[in-house]
Write an enzyme that holds these catalytic residues in place. Structure first.
Site, PDB file in Angstrom:
ATOM      1  N   LEU A  82       0.825  -1.210   0.000  1.00  0.00           N
ATOM      2  CA  LEU A  82       0.000   0.000   0.000  1.00  0.00           C
ATOM      3  C   LEU A  82       0.856   1.256   0.000  1.00  0.00           C
ATOM      4  CD1 LEU A  82      -2.676  -1.033   2.667  1.00  0.00           C
ATOM      5  CD2 LEU A  82      -2.989  -0.945   0.194  1.00  0.00           C
ATOM      6  N   GLY A  83       2.042   1.151   0.567  1.00  0.00           N
ATOM      7  CA  GLY A  83       2.932   2.305   0.652  1.00  0.00           C
ATOM      8  C   GLY A  83       4.182   1.927   1.426  1.00  0.00           C
ATOM      9  N   GLY A  85       6.688   3.471   4.488  1.00  0.00           N
ATOM     10  CA  GLY A  85       6.985   4.480   5.486  1.00  0.00           C
ATOM     11  C   GLY A  85       8.470   4.524   5.783  1.00  0.00           C
ATOM     12  N   GLY A  86       8.857   5.360   6.750  1.00  0.00           N
ATOM     13  CA  GLY A  86      10.256   5.498   7.091  1.00  0.00           C
ATOM     14  C   GLY A  86      10.846   4.243   7.709  1.00  0.00           C
ATOM     15  N   PHE A  87       9.995   3.364   8.264  1.00  0.00           N
ATOM     16  CA  PHE A  87      10.503   2.178   8.949  1.00  0.00           C
ATOM     17  C   PHE A  87      10.063   0.888   8.274  1.00  0.00           C
ATOM     18  CE2 PHE A  87      11.431   5.293  12.030  1.00  0.00           C
ATOM     19  CZ  PHE A  87      12.438   4.782  12.828  1.00  0.00           C
ATOM     20  N   PRO A  89       7.704  -1.184   4.696  1.00  0.00           N
ATOM     21  CA  PRO A  89       6.536  -1.174   3.814  1.00  0.00           C
ATOM     22  C   PRO A  89       5.244  -1.521   4.548  1.00  0.00           C
ATOM     23  CG  PRO A  89       7.770  -3.203   3.512  1.00  0.00           C
ATOM     24  CD  PRO A  89       8.561  -2.364   4.487  1.00  0.00           C
ATOM     25  N   LYS A 104       2.013  -3.238   8.688  1.00  0.00           N
ATOM     26  CA  LYS A 104       3.284  -2.535   8.541  1.00  0.00           C
ATOM     27  C   LYS A 104       4.402  -3.439   9.038  1.00  0.00           C
ATOM     28  CE  LYS A 104       5.700   1.755   9.315  1.00  0.00           C
ATOM     29  NZ  LYS A 104       5.605   3.136   9.789  1.00  0.00           N
ATOM     30  N   ASP A 201       6.732  13.617  11.605  1.00  0.00           N
ATOM     31  CA  ASP A 201       6.733  13.306  10.163  1.00  0.00           C
ATOM     32  C   ASP A 201       5.344  13.530   9.561  1.00  0.00           C
ATOM     33  OD1 ASP A 201       8.087  12.642   7.870  1.00  0.00           O
ATOM     34  OD2 ASP A 201       7.867  10.479   8.119  1.00  0.00           O
TER      35      ASP A 201
END
Length: 398
Positions: A82-83, A85-87, A89, A104, A201
């Site tokens: 889906l996307g 993030g900084g830490f 997928p 996540k 963020d």
């Protein structure tokens, strides 16, 4: 031996029918127990393994085993991403009961957490609940694997719409709803939660939208729990360039005012429907806050507004009011930016805007080649606030 003294025949024993009846009942109950046990075992295999990791008055969340989440995401198939993030997928997952979730998968080398620290952080995240924050459903800590399971948001992240990756047109009413919802979520984190939290963020990709386009702030991977007795923390920079407050990017001074600055950038993105930094554009348009202020100085601020909502119909003064609030959030000095509770009040017109915004702080881009460059650039000089009665103050903001 006479007949009277002989023992009674087994066939004529008076308790025998009762024993047969009771034996039948016990056998029937045993069969029922076996059938029920089989069904329970079957359901347990189908459902995620859970245990209560949050007690007391707080909401209970589930502890998922790794195999359950692996199956739900089809072995973390790239087609289900889906996307990122900084830490790590985020994957779309479907549980055995049919629920869609967002899983996540934290990159272990970045998280560097043991199970106790991870579960402690999960408890902390679970303890904050607000309609404009993404709801955490559960987690998994299995060896090196650290995963968080969130509710799935039908309309996914705001950046897909703002940056034109998804063919959805949001009218001004919906955009204002999103702006106000984000502001209320940040107010809760900064002022109304039992712990003071700085997200660090705030950006379009970390704002998720439900089926009614109500915004939910997500991705708390960089969030800091803030001591009540400190004005700011000195810490290394973490976040996304383009959204970062100058005092945090350059001096490492972190406070809730860093989130407020990021919110100001995000408001301009929502209104203009473009990225905060776009190096493919002409020089003066590349950095959104700088471009917005130049339009304001030229009394051409309506040029900032997404042309599609101009055709769709909107009240110009309402949009310009939101731009004015964005400029307040982008003030060069942290103490010039109002707290989120005041921003919410100004957005909803419960409080009049008393402090007129000065020129926002933005980076000198002469040495910048791309968005990933470090903050070695020099900030433009911090100007003193412009008086509202000054000839140089843009009439659109008076």
């Amino acid at each position: 031996m006479d007949a009277e003294s002989s023992p009674p025949s087994p066939a004529k024993h008076p308790s025998l029918p009762l024993f047969i009846f009771l034996g039948g009942i016990i056998l029937l109950l045993l069969l029922i127990f076996i059938l029920i046990s089989r069904k329970v075992i079957k359901r347990t295999k189908q459902r995620p393994v859970t245990r209560d990791i949050v007690s007391g008055s707080l909401r209970t969340i589930s502890y998922f085993n790794f195999e359950t989440l692996k199956k739900a995401t089809k072995n973390f198939d790239q087609l289900n991403v889906l996307g990122r993030g900084g830490f790590g997928p985020v994957y779309l997952g479907k549980l055995a009961d049919g629920r869609l979730v967002a899983v996540k998968k934290l990159a272990f080398e970045k998280s560097q957490q043991g199970e106790s620290e991870f579960l402690s952080e999960v408890r902390m995240i679970t303890s904050i609940q607000h309609k404009n924050l993404v709801r955490l459903l559960g987690c998994c800590s299995d060896g090196a694997q650290r995963l968080l399971v969130y509710e799935y948001m039908k309309n996914r992240s705001l950046d897909l719409i703002v940056y034109g990756k998804k063919d959805i047109l949001l009218n001004w009413g919906t955009r204002f709803q999103i702006i106000l919802g984000i502001a209320r979520g940040l107010q809760y984190l900064h002022e109304d939660s039992h712990i003071r939290i700085i997200h660090r963020d705030i950006k379009a990709s970390n704002i998720l939208l439900d089926d009614r386009f109500q915004p939910r702030i997500g991705d708390f991977g960089l969030a800091r729990f803030f001591p009540e007795d400190q004005a700011y923390l000195s810490t290394a920079f973490a976040g996304t360039l383009g959204y970062t407050a100058p005092e945090y990017a350059i001096r490492g001074e972190l406070s809730e005012k860093a989130d407020i600055y990021s919110f100001g950038v995000l408001v301009l993105e929502i209104i203009s429907c473009r990225r905060n930094t776009d190096l493919t554009l002409p020089s003066e348009m590349q950095y959104l806050p700088e471009y917005a202020w130049k339009l304001c100085e030229r009394s051409m601020l309506t040029d900032l507004i997404d042309s599609r909502i101009q055709r769709d119909g909107f009240v110009e003064k309402d949009v310009l009011h939101a731009v004015r609030v964005a400029f307040l959030c982008l003030q060069p000095e942290a103490n010039q930016r109002p707290p989120m509770s005041e921003i919410v009040a100004i957005l909803t017109c419960k409080v009049e805007l008393e402090t007129m915004p000065s020129k926002p702080a933005f980076l000198d881009r002469k040495k910048r080649n791309d968005e990933k460059i470090s903050f070695d650039s020099i900030l433009e000089p911090f100007p003193s606030p412009i008086r509202s009665d000054s000839p140089s103050f843009p009439r659109h903001l008076k």
